[in-house]
Scaffold this motif. Structure first.
Motif, PDB file in Angstrom:
ATOM      1  N   GLN B   1       3.901 -11.032 -60.734  1.00 18.67           N
ATOM      2  CA  GLN B   1       3.228 -11.187 -59.350  1.00 18.67           C
ATOM      3  C   GLN B   1       2.185 -10.328 -58.879  1.00 18.67           C
ATOM      4  O   GLN B   1       1.358 -10.703 -58.032  1.00 18.67           O
ATOM      5  N   SER B 342       9.327  -3.839 -56.166  1.00 16.82           N
ATOM      6  CA  SER B 342       7.871  -3.548 -56.336  1.00 16.82           C
ATOM      7  C   SER B 342       7.914  -2.204 -56.457  1.00 16.82           C
ATOM      8  O   SER B 342       7.138  -1.623 -57.370  1.00 16.82           O
ATOM      9  N   LYS B 345       9.153  -0.781 -59.773  1.00 20.54           N
ATOM     10  CA  LYS B 345       8.280  -1.065 -60.890  1.00 20.54           C
ATOM     11  C   LYS B 345       7.175  -0.239 -60.839  1.00 20.54           C
ATOM     12  O   LYS B 345       6.722   0.207 -62.012  1.00 20.54           O
ATOM     13  N   ASP B 352       6.700  -5.813 -65.211  1.00 24.11           N
ATOM     14  CA  ASP B 352       7.948  -6.828 -64.696  1.00 24.11           C
ATOM     15  C   ASP B 352       9.138  -6.404 -65.318  1.00 24.11           C
ATOM     16  O   ASP B 352       9.213  -5.226 -66.141  1.00 24.11           O
ATOM     17  N   PHE B 353      10.355  -6.522 -64.883  1.00 23.11           N
ATOM     18  CA  PHE B 353      11.724  -6.159 -65.474  1.00 23.11           C
ATOM     19  C   PHE B 353      11.825  -6.570 -67.020  1.00 23.11           C
ATOM     20  O   PHE B 353      12.368  -5.677 -67.596  1.00 23.11           O
ATOM     21  N   HIS B 360       7.058 -15.640 -64.948  1.00 22.98           N
ATOM     22  CA  HIS B 360       7.571 -14.691 -63.825  1.00 22.98           C
ATOM     23  C   HIS B 360       8.295 -13.437 -64.226  1.00 22.98           C
ATOM     24  O   HIS B 360       8.553 -12.847 -63.275  1.00 22.98           O
ATOM     25  N   GLY B 361       8.387 -13.240 -65.462  1.00 24.26           N
ATOM     26  CA  GLY B 361       9.116 -11.894 -65.892  1.00 24.26           C
ATOM     27  C   GLY B 361      10.516 -11.921 -66.235  1.00 24.26           C
ATOM     28  O   GLY B 361      10.991 -12.943 -66.656  1.00 24.26           O
ATOM     29  N   ASP B 365      13.217 -10.039 -61.414  1.00 25.91           N
ATOM     30  CA  ASP B 365      12.091 -10.426 -60.770  1.00 25.91           C
ATOM     31  C   ASP B 365      12.501 -11.639 -59.860  1.00 25.91           C
ATOM     32  O   ASP B 365      11.852 -11.616 -58.764  1.00 25.91           O
ATOM     33  N   ARG B 366      13.278 -12.441 -60.235  1.00 31.40           N
ATOM     34  CA  ARG B 366      13.429 -13.865 -59.629  1.00 31.40           C
ATOM     35  C   ARG B 366      14.332 -13.391 -58.404  1.00 31.40           C
ATOM     36  O   ARG B 366      14.481 -13.951 -57.324  1.00 31.40           O
ATOM     37  N   ASP B 368      15.182 -10.445 -56.919  1.00 32.24           N
ATOM     38  CA  ASP B 368      14.828  -9.184 -56.441  1.00 32.24           C
ATOM     39  C   ASP B 368      15.092  -9.358 -54.739  1.00 32.24           C
ATOM     40  O   ASP B 368      15.569  -8.666 -54.183  1.00 32.24           O
TER      41      ASP B 368
END
Lengths: 406, 428
Positions: B1, B342, B345, B352-353, B360-361, B365-366, B368
């Protein structure tokens, strides 16, 4: 590879002791200091026991706060993060939140009558979880807002360090208090067993020690380990015998709302009533008795002592590994000759949890007053259906006569 | 993102480079392009910015569709999905830890991490299963013993792992091993407890699972859209792409969405009824008399709104009022979970994770923003909606001694008589 800049431990031995022991060589001096401080700590322990449950609770709380402070301070030194914005406040804030949560859960149970009378406390109790969660969230949001560009990683490390420390110190201390409320004997016997194991393992190791036990702690030996195990079991057995005779130690601690004090008065449960046990034929030949009068609790004390001797030391090894990892000799310098509070309590880590799990699994079921409190919160229709289920169960078991009415 | 903010990651200063040298700083792992070939070809003509937008959009729709399918398939499948998501999240975070500390080859550690995951899951599932599958457990003898001594067994399993950890400490790697131990425990705390609270919420009624999660997703999407079209004032330094306009617009949009979604869902029993396990059919059923939360009621509109809306009263489900609380939390506090991720990271210099979902990663990430939502819903339900679980209380009652049982029974009886629920002459 990385060596944190840890200041060498300062010598905080009182002047008076130093003068008294000035004639002896360094090794014996150290031995004497440790010995005297050990006796001093044991005396303080007995004094607090005499002063009662409330003082014990305060003592446990103080120890918890000191242990937390010691571990957090180590974290600061390791990460050179003493000046991180907000972080000291946030660590203490989280300690406060978690303690508030746990004390709220305990207080509501044990001080039920006290709480019923006061309206504001009722509100706090009813929404306790929500309030605790809101307090924690505030801390969490403050942490996020305090993240500063250059220090992200450090701040996350300290956040995690704080949480793991809370997990270890605060939960253990509350389990200790729960055990205490079950009866002071459940507090005294485990702690004494760990202390006894510490001392007797040291003594056996001193006189007979030959085979090293584990690389982490080169001073520990197998002879000390096994000798300590047997001595601790015998000690626990004998100590329980003496404690089980007094109501003061054996009864659950209750809060009397009329006198506003803790009382320990009750009909001793069957655990603390003498029973005849047949001695197994093997031991009959050795001891010469056919039966023996014992308290059932003494059998449980064997389990507790065994855990204290065999698994408790792993807590000590964990702490030794931790000290090696972060290149510190002691957690702090609070007690001369011994180090910090954590150094004394490292073997107790697992003991409190074990005793708590042991009690809930083998000794007693759930707390009746807590159950009652929950029943009274239910919706009326639910209460009615629960009532009917309970009634049919009690009638079935013959505890309640079906012909009684009203 | 945060593709633009990647440049900012490089501008690191003394403090971080010092910690880099202490912990063997990690270079950011370049993310591989996971996008399926099909999509790549279909979008090959567009510029890279629009391509990214399309990939994200398509994957978003795919995930939402997947979500609806799972809901349709029922509670058992939902539980399994929650379990899988939890394992994947745990794996992602642990892998980051390995990369950060270059500790992939530490003796025992991978085994121990998975072992602890198993232990904690065993503990939590045992607590849940005993409550909800009560009759099933009582019937089968091995299960009954496992449930009676559940805490002891869980503790023994955990202790075994603890002792193995102590025995595995190797002279050169003490610090790394302790770090990984701490890392594992914090990850377990975050990931496993949240997933079990989600399952508790699910058993309360599927609506308590669907509405919170949808509100968080909606807030994510709406805040992005409002930010895209109207975004001007930055919200927080941690996430430069977030704006106040997005935040506030997302808030109002999510509250509205929550109200509408709750209205639609409250009409269906399969969403509002607690999930129960039926012993005879050996499956989950959602069948009940809807509680008063899900029965339409007339509400008087405050005078202020009457002139705007033109109605004097409105028929709503009480649950919709609660949904306002849930949506508010999702919009105002939920994003803090996102900022936390964030910051995490940035701290560990990863974009991204993981690369599980193209565009999306990783799964984390979705999820969090969902961190805190599950706990909030659980605490909310326990505090404001329902009291304790009656069947659990009965179960605890049955383990008490007879004199304690009698005492409780008599106190309850006196209480019910007091309330007038029980006539003094009633029997059986």
């Amino acid at each position: 590879s990385d060596v944190p800049d840890v200041p060498p431990p300062t010598d905080s031995t009182p002047e008076i002791l130093k003068r008294a022991l000035s004639g002896l060589s360094a090794r014996w001096k150290n031995w004497w200091i440790r010995g005297i401080l050990t006796l001093a700590m044991i005396s303080v322990f007995f004094l607090i026991i005499y002063l009662g449950s409330f003082m014990l609770m305060l003592l446990v709380l103080s120890i918890q706060v000191k242990c937390y402070h010691e571990i957090i301070t180590i974290g600061y030194r390791v990460y050179h993060s003493y000046d991180l914005p907000w972080f000291r406040s946030l660590s203490w804030y989280f300690l406060l939140c978690v303690n508030y949560f746990f004390y709220g859960e305990t207080v509501a149970d044990y001080f039920a009558t006290f709480v019923q009378r006061r309206e504001q406390l009722q509100f706090l109790i009813r929404y306790h979880r929500f309030i605790s969660f809101a307090l924690y969230l505030t801390g969490f949001c403050m942490f996020v807002l305090s993240l500063v560009k250059k220090h992200y990683r450090l701040q996350f490390y300290m956040f995690a360090w704080t949480h793991v420390t809370l997990l270890i110190t605060v939960t253990q201390s509350h389990l200790v208090i729960q055990n205490l409320f079950e009866g002071m004997i459940w507090f005294l016997v485990p702690i004494s067993s760990v202390i006894c194991n510490d001392i007797t393992a040291y003594i056996f190791g001193f006189f007979f020690g030959r085979t090293p036990l584990i690389k982490l702690s080169p001073k520990k030996t197998w002879e000390g380990f096994i000798g300590g195990f047997f001595s601790t079991v015998v000690f626990g057995f004998i100590f329980s015998y003496f404690l089980a005779q007094h109501q003061y130690f054996v009864c659950p601690v209750e809060y009397n709302s009329e006198t506003n004090r803790f009382v320990t008065e009750c009909e001793p449960s069957e655990l603390f009533q003498m029973k005849k046990y047949s001695v197994p034929p093997l031991l009959q030949a050795v001891l010469g008795w056919e039966t023996v009068n014992m308290y059932p609790f003494q059998m449980h004390s064997i389990a507790l002592s065994t855990f204290a001797s065999l698994i408790g030391p792993f807590g000590g090894f964990f702490a030794s590994g931790f000290k090696r990892a972060f290149k510190i000799k002691d957690f702090a310098d609070t007690i001369p000759g011994h180090g910090g509070i954590m150094d004394r309590f490292d073997c107790q880590y697992l003991m409190a949890t074990f005793v708590h799990v042991y009690i809930t699994s083998f000794i007693r079921g759930p707390n009746p007053s807590k159950l009652l409190k929950q029943l009274l919160i239910l919706q009326p229709e639910q209460q009615l259906s629960v009532y009917k289920t309970l009634k049919s169960h009690l009638v079935e078991k013959g505890i309640l006569q079906p012909s009684l009415r009203g | 993102q945060e593709s633009e903010s990647e440049n900012k990651l490089d501008a690191e200063t003394a403090s971080d480079s010092e910690s880099k040298s202490e912990f063997g700083g990690s270079a950011p792992v370049p993310t591989s392009d996971d996008t399926p070939e099909v999509l790549n070809r279909a979008l090959s003509n567009l510029s890279s910015r629009w391509k990214n937008w399309w990939v994200r959009g398509i994957l978003t729709l795919a995930m939402i569709t997947f979500f609806f399918i799972i809901i349709y398939l029922g509670p058992m499948v939902l539980m399994t999905i929650v379990m899988c998501v939890q394992i994947k999240c745990f794996h992602e975070i642990i892998t980051i830890g390995y990369n950060v500390y270059h500790s992939y080859d530490l003796p025992w550690f991978r085994t121990l991490s998975w072992y602890f995951l198993l232990c904690v899951n065993y503990f939590f599932y045992g607590e849940t299963v005993t409550d909800y599958f009560f009759t099933l457990v009582q019937r089968e003898e091995p299960l009954r013993i496992l449930s009676k001594y559940h805490r002891f067994i869980s503790f023994a399993l955990y202790l075994t792992g603890f002792c193995m950890f102590v025995l595995s400490l190797v002279k050169k790697h003490y610090r790394l091993q302790f770090y990984m131990f701490g890392w594992t425990h914090v990850t377990l705390l975050i990931v496993v407890t949240q997933s079990h609270l989600i399952i508790h919420n699910l058993f309360e009624g599927m609506i308590w699972f669907i509405v919170p999660i949808s509100c968080v997703i909606c807030n994510d999407i709406m805040a992005y859209m409002f930010g895209f079209f109207f975004g001007r004032t930055p919200l927080i330094k941690l996430s430069p792409k977030k704006t106040w306009e997005g935040f506030i617009g997302g808030f109002f949009a999510t509250v509205l969405f929550g109200l509408l979604l709750s209205y639609v869902m409250s009409g269906y029993r399969c969403f509002t009824c607690p999930v129960e396990f039926n012993n005879d059919t050996n499956s989950f059923t959602v069948d009940c008399e809807p509680s008063e939360l899900f029965q339409l009621q007339e509400y008087n509109i405050p005078l202020v709104l009457q002139s705007v809306v033109g109605w004097k009263t409105v028929r709503m489900y009480p649950f919709q009022i609660h949904s306002i609380a849930l949506s508010t939390f999702a919009s105002l506090i939920g994003p803090f979970g996102g900022f936390f991720a964030s910051g995490f990271k940035r701290a560990f210099k990863i974009k991204d994770f993981a690369n599980t979902i193209p565009g999306h990663g990783g799964i984390m990430d979705r999820f969090d923003c969902q961190y805190l939502m599950a706990t909030f819903v659980n605490v909310y339900i326990a505090s404001f909606i329902r009291g304790p679980n009656p069947s659990k209380l009965i179960q605890q009652f049955l383990t008490l001694r007879p004199d304690q049982q009698l005492h409780i029974f008599n106190t309850l009886k006196a209480h019910l008589v007091d309330k007038g629920m029980l006539g003094s002459l009633e029997d059986a």
